[in-house]
Design a protein around this motif. Structure first.
Motif, PDB file in Angstrom:
ATOM      1  N   ALA A 132      20.342 -18.930  21.167  1.00 43.59           N
ATOM      2  CA  ALA A 132      20.267 -17.466  21.142  1.00 43.59           C
ATOM      3  C   ALA A 132      19.426 -16.953  22.305  1.00 43.59           C
ATOM      4  O   ALA A 132      19.776 -15.958  22.957  1.00 43.59           O
ATOM      5  N   HIS A 133      18.312 -17.643  22.592  1.00 44.55           N
ATOM      6  CA  HIS A 133      17.482 -17.261  23.732  1.00 44.55           C
ATOM      7  C   HIS A 133      18.249 -17.447  25.043  1.00 44.55           C
ATOM      8  O   HIS A 133      18.233 -16.589  25.927  1.00 44.55           O
ATOM      9  N   THR A 134      18.940 -18.570  25.165  1.00 43.90           N
ATOM     10  CA  THR A 134      19.638 -18.900  26.405  1.00 43.90           C
ATOM     11  C   THR A 134      20.842 -18.007  26.642  1.00 43.90           C
ATOM     12  O   THR A 134      21.166 -17.666  27.784  1.00 43.90           O
ATOM     13  N   MET A 135      21.511 -17.604  25.568  1.00 40.13           N
ATOM     14  CA  MET A 135      22.704 -16.771  25.709  1.00 40.13           C
ATOM     15  C   MET A 135      22.388 -15.416  26.337  1.00 40.13           C
ATOM     16  O   MET A 135      23.276 -14.739  26.840  1.00 40.13           O
ATOM     17  N   LEU A 170      16.216 -24.136  31.908  1.00 40.67           N
ATOM     18  CA  LEU A 170      16.217 -25.064  30.781  1.00 40.67           C
ATOM     19  C   LEU A 170      14.846 -25.704  30.613  1.00 40.67           C
ATOM     20  O   LEU A 170      14.363 -25.877  29.480  1.00 40.67           O
ATOM     21  N   ASP A 171      14.227 -26.042  31.709  1.00 35.46           N
ATOM     22  CA  ASP A 171      12.874 -26.583  31.658  1.00 35.46           C
ATOM     23  C   ASP A 171      11.946 -25.604  30.955  1.00 35.46           C
ATOM     24  O   ASP A 171      11.146 -25.979  30.089  1.00 35.46           O
ATOM     25  N   TYR A 172      12.063 -24.338  31.304  1.00 36.01           N
ATOM     26  CA  TYR A 172      11.215 -23.316  30.674  1.00 36.01           C
ATOM     27  C   TYR A 172      11.552 -23.138  29.192  1.00 36.01           C
ATOM     28  O   TYR A 172      10.659 -23.053  28.346  1.00 36.01           O
ATOM     29  N   ILE A 173      12.846 -23.099  28.870  1.00 42.90           N
ATOM     30  CA  ILE A 173      13.245 -22.825  27.490  1.00 42.90           C
ATOM     31  C   ILE A 173      12.846 -23.970  26.556  1.00 42.90           C
ATOM     32  O   ILE A 173      12.534 -23.766  25.381  1.00 42.90           O
ATOM     33  N   LEU A 174      12.825 -25.199  27.086  1.00 46.44           N
ATOM     34  CA  LEU A 174      12.369 -26.329  26.272  1.00 46.44           C
ATOM     35  C   LEU A 174      10.878 -26.223  25.992  1.00 46.44           C
ATOM     36  O   LEU A 174      10.413 -26.545  24.885  1.00 46.44           O
ATOM     37  N   GLN A 175      10.126 -25.774  26.961  1.00 49.24           N
ATOM     38  CA  GLN A 175       8.699 -25.559  26.743  1.00 49.24           C
ATOM     39  C   GLN A 175       8.479 -24.468  25.695  1.00 49.24           C
ATOM     40  O   GLN A 175       7.624 -24.600  24.814  1.00 49.24           O
ATOM     41  N   LEU A 176       9.273 -23.396  25.791  1.00 47.60           N
ATOM     42  CA  LEU A 176       9.179 -22.304  24.826  1.00 47.60           C
ATOM     43  C   LEU A 176       9.550 -22.793  23.428  1.00 47.60           C
ATOM     44  O   LEU A 176       8.900 -22.434  22.434  1.00 47.60           O
ATOM     45  N   GLY A 177      10.615 -23.634  23.355  1.00 49.53           N
ATOM     46  CA  GLY A 177      11.037 -24.169  22.063  1.00 49.53           C
ATOM     47  C   GLY A 177       9.966 -25.010  21.407  1.00 49.53           C
ATOM     48  O   GLY A 177       9.753 -24.926  20.191  1.00 49.53           O
ATOM     49  N   SER A 178       9.281 -25.820  22.198  1.00 50.78           N
ATOM     50  CA  SER A 178       8.202 -26.657  21.661  1.00 50.78           C
ATOM     51  C   SER A 178       7.031 -25.796  21.195  1.00 50.78           C
ATOM     52  O   SER A 178       6.440 -26.040  20.135  1.00 50.78           O
TER      53      SER A 178
END
Length: 507
Positions: free
Chosen positions: A299-302, A280-288
């Protein structure tokens, strides 16, 4: 009047017959051999009654032709398909000739409008898009991140033990459903490791997450009917698309993702440092970085949720089944595990993937019950292929190419006594690599599109096995069938009738 009616009916019947069979000359014209198809079902005689798993029908064809050809032409209803029956050709499809077969057939069946979540899964994406998405998500599952969440995995293992102890105080006569137990484990583990949330799967009041997951992978008749229709009328794929993730399930996971994001941001806003660098830490960075909204982040997390829930639970439950059937192997594995337990009663992360017999048991379980029993690839560029005793032929763009992993992994030529559980097959050095390079073992796929979450899944399966075997003796309940027959309607490989086990506390 009666004569006219009968004539019209005969005419309609004739037209229907011609329509259903006119394409049956497709492979003959291209000098590709194969079994004669039947009207309505093609080469899948149990397409409608679902009394037998489709992979067994393909295995019959495989065994008939495997010594003569590398591939044969078959039909799904009236749609031509190329069935790969040579492991060497299967390896080419996945590795050396990957650029000709880089897309999966399911990509034809979904789009952003029909199913945003599944259409944006790397499994469904095509062309260069899957490369970009894979490059986006792969850094989220490095070994360092898996190691960071490993203590969470062990906590979930302990919860599973507590739950099992409660169950065996008043054990049900039909045994404990190993698949349901494994799904509780993967739901709790993946939800925590990936989203930082608790699913409470082993409590008396679990969150709705597991129910939605079970619904997601329960193959509905509507789902089966869609495949039958598009096999009969392929042009309808351009008009009607598949929704793999039901809308209410999509909405649930989008809301769950938002909950996870809000909880993490609130922690950061209060100055509280989160104690792990997780997905989640990584995906939030990617989202930003990419300005992704919650739906896109979901969709990325699924990608990891879909792979981590059901498929991992399937491997774990079947491994426990196989160990329950063989007390000698179970004890041998237990002895290896106990020799490496830490003072806390767990296997340290650095050692969990270095236990040879544990790894061999997992790989042998994958061989007997591969979650993906076959792969449906698409030819993306025309390619000429040899065909052993037959003539060379050209696979045209858009052709569905079927790689039947089951047929190779359950072939006595490559694995003597193939239905037997023999982990020693994988005890020789680099056995997995050797079998994979031969094209006869693809537990997690192969080539550039090999399963992204493979290392994560293996770690979770092994940790769960360590926990169960150190705390319990595992036996098979009489309710469980004695052979390895697959459930005919299962989307993910499942033993027919379910896996029912008895557990005896060792402590």
């Amino acid at each position: 009047m009666l004569e006219v009616t009968l004539a019209l009916l005969l005419l309609l019947a004739g037209l229907f017959y011609v329509f259903m069979t006119w394409n049956f000359g497709y492979w003959r014209k291209r000098k590709v051999p194969g079994p004669a198809p039947r009207i309505l079902t093609g080469n899948y005689p149990h397409m409608y009654n679902m009394k037998r798993h489709a992979i067994y029908d393909l295995n019959d064809i495989y065994r008939e032709y495997k010594h003569q050809f590398d591939a044969v032409g078959i039909y799904g209803a009236r749609t031509p398909q190329l069935l790969v029956i040579s492991p060497q050709l299967a390896r080419r499809v996945f590795v050396s000739d990957f650029r000709y077969f880089h897309d999966n057939e399911v990509s034809r069946m979904v789009d952003d409008k029909s199913d945003f979540i599944f259409a944006n899964n790397p499994f469904s994406l095509i062309g260069d898009e899957w490369k970009r998405r894979r490059a986006d998500v792969t850094p989220g599952l490095t070994m360092s991140r898996i190691k960071t969440v490993y203590p969470v995995t062990n906590e979930v293992c302990q919860k599973m033990t507590e739950w099992l102890r409660k169950q065996i105080r008043s054990p049900p006569s039909e045994g404990i459903d190993a698949k349901a137990m494994s799904l509780r484990f993967t739901t709790e583990m993946v939800t925590d490791c990936v989203l930082g949330l608790k699913a409470e799967s082993f409590s008396d009041k679990p969150t709705p997450i597991m129910g939605y997951i079970e619904e997601l992978f329960k193959q509905s008749w509507a789902f089966i009917l869609y495949f039958i229709i598009v096999s009969t009328l392929p042009a309808l794929q351009h008009v009607f698309k598949l929704r793999f993730v039901p809308l209410r399930t999509e909405n649930f996971f989008v809301n769950l993702m938002q909950t996870a994001i809000d909880a993490r941001r609130q922690q950061l806003a209060t100055g509280k440092q989160f104690d792990r660098v997780d997905f989640l830490d990584y995906i939030l960075q990617l989202g930003s970085k990419k300005n992704l909204d919650t739906r896109q982040l979901t969709a990325h997390t699924m990608t990891f949720l879909l792979d981590g829930f059901e498929t991992t639970a399937s491997v774990l439950s079947h491994m426990l089944l196989l160990l329950g059937r063989d007390e000698k192997v179970q004890q041998q594995l237990r002895e290896e595990i106990e020799a490496h337990l830490s003072a806390k009663g767990v296997i340290d992360f650095e050692k969990i993937n270095e236990l040879p017999f544990l790894d061999a048991c997992v790989q042998e379980s994958l061989r007997l019950f591969p979650p993906a029993f076959m792969s449906n690839k698409l030819c993306t560029e025309p390619i000429e292929l040899p065909n052993k005793k037959g003539e060379n032929f050209v696979v045209e763009r858009g052709t569905t190419v079927i790689v039947p992993h089951y047929c190779f992994m359950l072939d006595e030529e490559y694995f003597p006594n193939p239905q037997a559980f023999k982990p020693e097959r994988f005890m020789q050095p680099d056995a997995v690599k050797m079998y994979r390079e031969q094209g006869v073992f693809m537990g997690f796929g192969d080539g550039p599109r090999v399963c992204i979450g493979m290392r994560f899944a293996l770690t979770q399966i092994k940790a769960a096995a360590v926990e169960v075997l150190t705390k319990f003796n595992v036996r098979v309940n009489p309710r469980t069938i004695k052979d390895n027959e697959y459930e005919p309607t299962a989307f993910i490989t499942t033993l027919k009738g379910g896996i029912w086990l008895d557990f005896e506390s060792r402590q």
